[in-house]
Design an enzyme around this catalytic site. Structure first.
Site, PDB file in Angstrom:
ATOM      1  N   HIS A 141       0.334  -1.663  -6.141  1.00 58.70           N
ATOM      2  CA  HIS A 141       0.387  -0.164  -5.946  1.00 58.70           C
ATOM      3  C   HIS A 141       0.199   0.511  -7.395  1.00 58.70           C
ATOM      4  O   HIS A 141      -0.429   1.424  -7.612  1.00 58.70           O
ATOM      5  CB  HIS A 141       1.590   0.292  -5.174  1.00 58.70           C
ATOM      6  N   GLU A 142       1.170   0.025  -8.404  1.00 60.54           N
ATOM      7  CA  GLU A 142       1.149   0.577  -9.481  1.00 60.54           C
ATOM      8  C   GLU A 142      -0.155   0.594 -10.243  1.00 60.54           C
ATOM      9  O   GLU A 142      -0.716   1.217 -11.079  1.00 60.54           O
ATOM     10  CB  GLU A 142       2.410   0.164 -10.202  1.00 60.54           C
ATOM     11  N   GLU A 179      -0.836   8.912  -4.357  1.00 59.74           N
ATOM     12  CA  GLU A 179      -0.102   8.066  -3.687  1.00 59.74           C
ATOM     13  C   GLU A 179      -0.671   7.510  -2.491  1.00 59.74           C
ATOM     14  O   GLU A 179      -0.551   6.243  -2.001  1.00 59.74           O
ATOM     15  CB  GLU A 179       1.255   8.880  -3.341  1.00 59.74           C
TER      16      GLU A 179
END
Length: 831
Positions: A305-306, A328
């Site tokens: 995700h990051e 996001e």
């Protein structure tokens, strides 16, 4: 207010509004920022100097004015183009700048305060060895707490950092760092950055270095976690390398920020933060004991995700927080896709059973908002929208978009978007234009239906017809491309049909009968509430036997949602989910249903006098899961964790703590030991296990567990001490305060804590006088007295919401009150 030495202090700050941000961006362009920090002084403050070069835009004339953000402890001096400004003009976190020239140089020198709430430059002293660690969290508006800057997403700048630190420290940041001499470091990021993801990591960190595809990789944690870091780095490196390979192929754009460091830092509020080149993650990801494959998969999802943010958010950044979904939602979608297709950790089942349930709750709360264009008038309001809608709902919507566009157009548009807006800012319209250039049509209607509305459709079966029921305030029809499955009594699919529902209903070729149940969205592909063509008892009997994991997830989520909507008796749901826990093949599903059973079905949604018996059912099921599992397996560990959490037998807990009667092949590691200690403190009030265990484990994690255990004790003095910690200003780390909040109102202690319910609503809003940001709202959320769900408590909550509340407090109160309202309705209906 003036200080004794002629400087100026200003504790109160204003939240940047969208209109102010637009006006400032129309006035200036920031070119370069030099930050000089001295981290060697003793105490709770440090020195910070910012030198910012900026110019007027073409639309601004010399003599224009604006302001710069500074939220320090003390402002020493300000110079604009070599002319000293009066520090007394500093008010509410802002310094006004007037008489601007075409090209300007601004110098701000001040004393900044280290934080203990995980924002700004956070300072942590490790109780294990008394060594000090720092990390900077600049999100969402915290950058000015450690350096003066123009703090908004669309005023990007190049940076240079010069840092003086103790000689035994490591210093990291958004670019390659170098020690130019003992105790002096330079960091030179390679690309323009928005202020909200500028970071610094400094301290005697333990480090492991690797390399992949020409990218230098660093993994860092506190020295007391060095052995655990060495153990975990192989898996972390494998996931990191695989994610780089996957994203390079998927996006067609190489990682643009040089080195890639992942720093596992203490007291971290979120899961991680996507600072380019130097991601910060909570150090609970460096496991101190046994971790299950499910936990490692979840960590892999965070890593992926990051990394996805390096493209979504860092390379191309939203102009304003209204488009945070561009960060996001895409990172959430890309991470689950990356892990499933590019690593050994498939994650779509986790997405359905964990993430989508989180988002569904948020989307049905009064605080719901659209995925995009959510009306964030200022930064403080925007912070409240970092929730399950911006993450899980947005990712689900993207899954539907891929089904609508096809992968080729979807990815071609993304590559165009990255190339066109690299190192700049963009909005929803820019992304839609990129997809249209790739061949997409009618995207405006799709965006209006999915991105600019809130709430969930309900998909159900009426005979042989799939029916869509829209939210009451819906103005557009959302298209759903899904599979409908006919599931027989043995759990096998006996039929399947792929359909696209564009209106209110569509006829199916499938026909259900007494031997089958029709399950809409059988592959868990859309965003909707699901109902069935059979009664809940029949679905509950069938649920444990369903063979496809995605279909079981759909059924579990339908049960959870129906309980919250007072459509299903929690007792029936409890029986169904506990049966699933004993037979389901997916550990992530077993963990989810055991958690929901213990924290919801046997607690908030159960009358107080029946909670003990229902928790005993959870305990027996957890013991069954443990006993049936292979020795040393993840399933055994998972079952035992829930057996501990639901155990009401103090003597058995003491036996386990002493190493007696434990499941074979399952010794107590530090985290499992603390789980027993916390539960024993709650059940018996024993003090000695807390202090004995803390003496053996004087770590940061140990301090957090001890804080929760002390707050959980069923003693009046323990509760009063915990309450004072929650409502009083202190330097206690936020991580410990969260633990205290979680340990305060417990299901079996309602007689003891009844007097604190009214105090919660009367006193908790006042904590905004000394807390802000994440910590302010999170403590309210964690301490919300859900276990006291009753008409009387609900009335108190609603009275509080009628008052003028700070944004973070209002959001937490709104969401907590909604859960309580649902619990009261359920108990009223089912008893």
């Amino acid at each position: 207010m003036p200080s004794d030495d002629g400087g100026t202090t200003a504790p109160a700050t204003l939240s940047l509004t969208r209109r102010e941000a637009e006006q400032r961006a129309a006035t200036i362009t920031v070119e370069h920022t030099e930050v000089t920090l001295d981290l060697t002084r003793h105490g709770l403050t440090f020195d910070s100097v910012s030198v910012i070069r900026f110019s007027l835009t073409d639309g601004a004339a010399p003599g224009a004015e604006t302001f710069v953000d500074f939220k320090g402890e003390q402002l020493g001096s300000v110079e604009l183009n070599g002319v000293a400004l009066d520090p007394a003009t500093w008010r509410q976190g802002r310094i006004p700048l007037t008489g601007l020239q075409q090209h300007n140089t601004l110098r701000i020198a001040g004393t900044m305060a280290y934080s203990s709430d995980g924002e700004g430059l956070h300072r942590h002293t490790d109780p294990a060895d008394q060594r000090t660690y720092l990390y900077a969290m600049s999100f969402l508006a915290a950058a000015p707490r450690w350096f003066g800057c123009f703090d908004q997403p669309d005023l990007k700048s190049t940076y240079a950092f010069d840092v003086t630190a103790p000689v035994d420290w490591t210093v990291l940041g958004n670019g390659p760092s170098a020690a130019v001499e003992p105790g002096r470091w330079q960091i030179r990021p390679t690309a323009p950055l928005s202020t909200y993801f500028v970071t610094l990591v400094a301290g005697p960190y333990a480090s492991c270095y690797r390399e992949h595809d020409g990218i230098r990789l660093g993994f860092h944690a506190r020295a007391s976690l060095s052995a655990s870091l060495e153990t975990e780095v192989a898996d972390l490196h494998e996931v990191t390398a695989a994610s780089f390979d996957y994203y390079h192929q998927l996006f067609g754009v190489r990682y643009p920020f040089g080195e890639y460091h992942q720093a596992f830092v203490p007291d971290f509020n979120a899961g991680a933060m996507e600072n380019p080149g130097c991601v910060t993650l909570r150090d609970q990801y460096i496991y101190r004991g046994r971790a299950t494959r499910t936990e490692r998969a979840s960590r892999a999802g965070t890593v992926a995700h990051e990394m996805a943010h390096m493209w979504f958010g860092d390379l191309v950044t939203m102009r304003w927080w209204d488009d945070l979904w561009l960060n996001e939602s895409f990172a959430e979608y890309a991470a689950h896709r990356c892990c499933t297709e590019g690593t050994t950790y498939p994650l779509w089942t986790e997405f359905g059973i964990v993430r989508k349930d989180w988002g569904s709750v948020a989307d049905q709360s009064p605080s719901t908002h659209p995925v995009a264009g959510n009306g964030a008038v200022d930064a403080e309001a925007a912070l409240q929208d970092f929730d399950g809608i911006s993450y899980a709902k947005g990712a689900s919507v993207l899954k539907q978009l891929v089904a609508h566009l096809g992968d080729h157009i979807f990815l071609t548009g993304l590559r165009d978007y990255f190339t066109t807006h690299a190192y700049g800012n963009a909005a929803l319209s820019d992304l839609l234009a990129a997809w249209q250039r790739a061949g997409a049509t009618d995207l405006e209607a799709w965006a209006e239906a999915w991105l600019q509305t809130s709430g969930l459709d309900t998909l159900t079966i009426d005979g042989s017809t799939l029916v869509r029921r829209a939210p009451a305030d819906a103005t557009v029809a959302r298209p759903h491309t899904i599979a409908v499955a006919a599931v027989g009594r043995d759990g096998r699919e006996v039929g399947r049909e792929q359909v696209t529902l564009t209106g209110a209903r569509v006829d199916l070729d499938l026909v259900g009968d007494d031997a089958t149940v029709l399950v809409p969205d059988a592959d868990d592909d859309t965003w909707a509430k699901i109902r069935f063509d059979a009664d809940w008892a029949a679905v509950g009997a069938l649920a444990p036997t369903i063979q496809r994991a995605a279909t079981r997830v759909v059924v579990v989520n339908a049960f959870r949602d129906a309980v919250r909507s007072a459509e299903v008796d929690p007792a029936l749901a409890l029986d169904t989910l506990l049966e699933m826990a004993t037979v389901d093949g997916e550990d992530v599903v077993v963990g989810a249903v055991l958690r929901f059973s213990s924290e919801v079905l046997a607690s908030t949604f159960t009358p107080v006098d029946r909670r003990a018996e229902r928790l005993a059912l959870v305990h027996r099921t957890a013991r069954t899961v443990t006993d049936a599992a292979d020795e040393g397996s993840d399933r055994q560990l998972l079952g035992f964790r829930y057996a501990v959490a639901s155990c009401a037998d103090a003597e058995l807990l003491r036996h386990w703590l002493d190493g007696r009667d434990l499941p074979p092949g399952l010794p107590l590691d530090p985290e499992l030991t603390w789980a027993v200690v916390v539960r024993l403190a709650e059940v018996s009030g024993d003090d000695w296990p807390i202090e004995r265990t803390l003496l053996r484990d004087p770590s940061a994690s140990g301090s957090v567990h001890a804080a929760r255990a002390r707050a959980s004790r069923p003693h009046p003095a323990a509760k009063e001490a915990a309450w004072q910690a929650l409502i009083g200003a202190s330097e206690t780390p936020a991580s410990e305060l969260y633990a205290v909040a979680k340990g305060f109102f417990r299901p079996g202690q309602t007689d003891l804590t009844d007097g604190y319910v009214s105090r919660f609503f009367a006193e908790m809003p006042a904590t905004a006088a000394f807390r802000s940001g994440w910590a302010l709202g999170q403590i309210v959320t964690d301490a919300f007295p859900l276990v006291h769900a009753s008409p009387e408590t609900l009335a108190l909550a609603e009275e509080t919401l009628a008052q003028d509340l700070p944004a973070a407090v209002r959001r937490s109160m709104t969401d907590g009150t909604d859960v309580m309202r649902r619990a009261v309705a359920s108990v009223r209906r089912f008893g």
